[in-house]
Design a protein around this motif. Structure first.
Motif, PDB file in Angstrom:
ATOM      1  N   ARG A  19       0.841  -1.237  -0.006  1.00 57.36           N
ATOM      2  CA  ARG A  19       0.023   0.113  -0.019  1.00 57.36           C
ATOM      3  C   ARG A  19       0.890   1.297   0.006  1.00 57.36           C
ATOM      4  NH1 ARG A  19      -0.985  -2.064   5.217  1.00 57.36           N
ATOM      5  NH2 ARG A  19       0.184  -0.760   6.962  1.00 57.36           N
ATOM      6  N   ASN A  20       1.998   1.079   0.533  1.00 58.02           N
ATOM      7  CA  ASN A  20       2.906   2.277   0.512  1.00 58.02           C
ATOM      8  C   ASN A  20       3.678   2.518  -0.773  1.00 58.02           C
ATOM      9  OD1 ASN A  20       2.309   3.037   3.109  1.00 58.02           O
ATOM     10  ND2 ASN A  20       3.506   1.553   3.834  1.00 58.02           N
ATOM     11  N   PHE A  21       3.526   1.527  -1.763  1.00 53.94           N
ATOM     12  CA  PHE A  21       4.528   1.635  -2.993  1.00 53.94           C
ATOM     13  C   PHE A  21       3.422   1.602  -4.053  1.00 53.94           C
ATOM     14  CE2 PHE A  21       7.346  -0.009  -0.038  1.00 53.94           C
ATOM     15  CZ  PHE A  21       8.680   0.479  -0.497  1.00 53.94           C
ATOM     16  N   VAL A  22       2.277   2.112  -3.948  1.00 53.05           N
ATOM     17  CA  VAL A  22       1.312   2.133  -5.067  1.00 53.05           C
ATOM     18  C   VAL A  22       1.863   3.010  -6.179  1.00 53.05           C
ATOM     19  CG1 VAL A  22      -0.860   2.614  -6.042  1.00 53.05           C
ATOM     20  CG2 VAL A  22      -0.585   1.299  -3.731  1.00 53.05           C
ATOM     21  N   ASN A  23       2.177   2.695  -7.335  1.00 55.61           N
ATOM     22  CA  ASN A  23       2.479   3.396  -8.655  1.00 55.61           C
ATOM     23  C   ASN A  23       4.021   3.521  -8.563  1.00 55.61           C
ATOM     24  OD1 ASN A  23       0.084   4.069  -9.850  1.00 55.61           O
ATOM     25  ND2 ASN A  23      -0.360   5.661  -8.189  1.00 55.61           N
ATOM     26  N   GLN A  24       4.736   2.567  -7.803  1.00 56.04           N
ATOM     27  CA  GLN A  24       6.116   2.449  -7.657  1.00 56.04           C
ATOM     28  C   GLN A  24       6.465   0.930  -7.989  1.00 56.04           C
ATOM     29  OE1 GLN A  24       7.841   4.041  -4.262  1.00 56.04           O
ATOM     30  NE2 GLN A  24       5.976   5.057  -3.829  1.00 56.04           N
ATOM     31  N   TYR A  25       7.769   0.670  -8.770  1.00 56.59           N
ATOM     32  CA  TYR A  25       8.286  -0.506  -8.781  1.00 56.59           C
ATOM     33  C   TYR A  25       8.631  -1.219  -7.689  1.00 56.59           C
ATOM     34  CZ  TYR A  25       7.463   0.830 -13.826  1.00 56.59           C
ATOM     35  OH  TYR A  25       7.087   1.154 -14.831  1.00 56.59           O
ATOM     36  N   ALA A  26       8.337  -2.515  -7.674  1.00 54.67           N
ATOM     37  CA  ALA A  26       9.184  -3.247  -6.316  1.00 54.67           C
ATOM     38  C   ALA A  26       9.242  -4.649  -6.640  1.00 54.67           C
ATOM     39  CB  ALA A  26       8.148  -3.096  -5.199  1.00 54.67           C
ATOM     40  N   VAL A  68       8.520 -11.613  -7.937  1.00 54.74           N
ATOM     41  CA  VAL A  68       7.807 -10.877  -9.051  1.00 54.74           C
ATOM     42  C   VAL A  68       8.464  -9.325  -9.072  1.00 54.74           C
ATOM     43  CG1 VAL A  68       5.628 -10.112  -9.956  1.00 54.74           C
ATOM     44  CG2 VAL A  68       5.951 -12.314  -9.158  1.00 54.74           C
ATOM     45  N   ARG A  69       8.580  -8.943 -10.285  1.00 56.82           N
ATOM     46  CA  ARG A  69       9.086  -7.520 -10.353  1.00 56.82           C
ATOM     47  C   ARG A  69       8.102  -6.771 -11.161  1.00 56.82           C
ATOM     48  NH1 ARG A  69      13.173 -10.599 -10.281  1.00 56.82           N
ATOM     49  NH2 ARG A  69      13.396 -10.813 -12.625  1.00 56.82           N
ATOM     50  N   GLY A  70       7.732  -5.906 -10.874  1.00 58.21           N
ATOM     51  CA  GLY A  70       6.661  -4.861 -11.693  1.00 58.21           C
ATOM     52  C   GLY A  70       6.269  -3.697 -10.982  1.00 58.21           C
ATOM     53  N   LEU A  71       5.252  -3.025 -11.498  1.00 57.43           N
ATOM     54  CA  LEU A  71       4.662  -1.925 -10.927  1.00 57.43           C
ATOM     55  C   LEU A  71       3.624  -2.259  -9.958  1.00 57.43           C
ATOM     56  CD1 LEU A  71       4.397   1.094 -11.129  1.00 57.43           C
ATOM     57  CD2 LEU A  71       2.732   0.926 -12.810  1.00 57.43           C
ATOM     58  N   VAL A  72       3.523  -1.710  -8.652  1.00 57.60           N
ATOM     59  CA  VAL A  72       2.477  -1.923  -7.653  1.00 57.60           C
ATOM     60  C   VAL A  72       1.298  -0.958  -7.967  1.00 57.60           C
ATOM     61  CG1 VAL A  72       1.788  -1.854  -5.316  1.00 57.60           C
ATOM     62  CG2 VAL A  72       4.209  -2.678  -5.921  1.00 57.60           C
ATOM     63  N   SER A  73       0.430  -1.602  -8.533  1.00 57.92           N
ATOM     64  CA  SER A  73      -0.955  -0.906  -9.074  1.00 57.92           C
ATOM     65  C   SER A  73      -2.151  -0.922  -7.961  1.00 57.92           C
ATOM     66  CB  SER A  73      -1.448  -1.497  -9.921  1.00 57.92           C
ATOM     67  OG  SER A  73      -1.634  -2.874  -9.903  1.00 57.92           O
ATOM     68  N   GLY A  74      -2.012  -1.649  -6.893  1.00 64.95           N
ATOM     69  CA  GLY A  74      -2.803  -1.244  -5.746  1.00 64.95           C
ATOM     70  C   GLY A  74      -2.438  -1.843  -4.454  1.00 64.95           C
ATOM     71  N   ILE A 133       0.124  -6.185  -8.104  1.00 64.11           N
ATOM     72  CA  ILE A 133       1.418  -5.821  -8.797  1.00 64.11           C
ATOM     73  C   ILE A 133       1.183  -6.405 -10.167  1.00 64.11           C
ATOM     74  CG2 ILE A 133       2.618  -8.071  -8.222  1.00 64.11           C
ATOM     75  CD1 ILE A 133       5.193  -6.296  -7.980  1.00 64.11           C
ATOM     76  N   LYS A 134       1.574  -5.532 -11.037  1.00 62.60           N
ATOM     77  CA  LYS A 134       1.562  -5.680 -12.593  1.00 62.60           C
ATOM     78  C   LYS A 134       3.102  -6.330 -12.997  1.00 62.60           C
ATOM     79  CE  LYS A 134       0.828  -3.358 -16.966  1.00 62.60           C
ATOM     80  NZ  LYS A 134       0.656  -2.129 -17.351  1.00 62.60           N
TER      81      LYS A 134
END
Length: 118
Positions: free
Chosen positions: A19-26, A72-78, A82-83
């Motif tokens: 939840r703290n990384f939404v719209n960030q890569y992780a 899994v690496r990708g964009l946290v979308s919610g 993660i995408k």
């Protein structure tokens, strides 16, 4: 910032931290629970469920990841989604998620942050 284009690394996080990384890569690690269509459900290191959205799904992903522990690496979308852009499969379920979760908690703790900034 997309790490593929010269940006920062993908920080390792738990489902609770998403939840703290939404719209960030992780990076999220967990055991594959289910694959259905373009969605993969994983049980994360903090014993919670996250949904991984897989674009351009390939049969070899399903063959490679069930049953398996995946990174899994990708964009946290919610807060629990993660995408996926890339993944590693660690094979069977012998990966120690409890130890990994302890490492995450230490890594993200104030004590660790204070030690690395002095």
């Amino acid at each position: 910032m997309n790490p593929e284009k010269g940006g920062a690394l993908y920080p390792r996080i738990s489902r609770e931290m998403m939840r703290n990384f939404v719209n960030q890569y992780a990076t999220v690690v967990g055991r594959v629970q289910n694959i259905s269509g373009t969605k993969m459900t994983i049980l994360t290191a903090d014993n919670d469920k996250a949904t991984v959205t897989v674009e351009n799904f390939r049969q070899d992903i399903e063959d490679d990841t069930q049953p398996a522990t995946v990174e899994v690496r990708g964009l946290v979308s919610g807060p629990s989604t993660i995408k996926m852009e890339d993944y590693n499969s660690f094979g069977d379920s012998s990966f120690d998620l409890d130890s990994y979760n302890q490492m995450l908690n230490y890594y993200h703790s104030q004590k660790y942050n204070a030690m690395t900034t002095n």
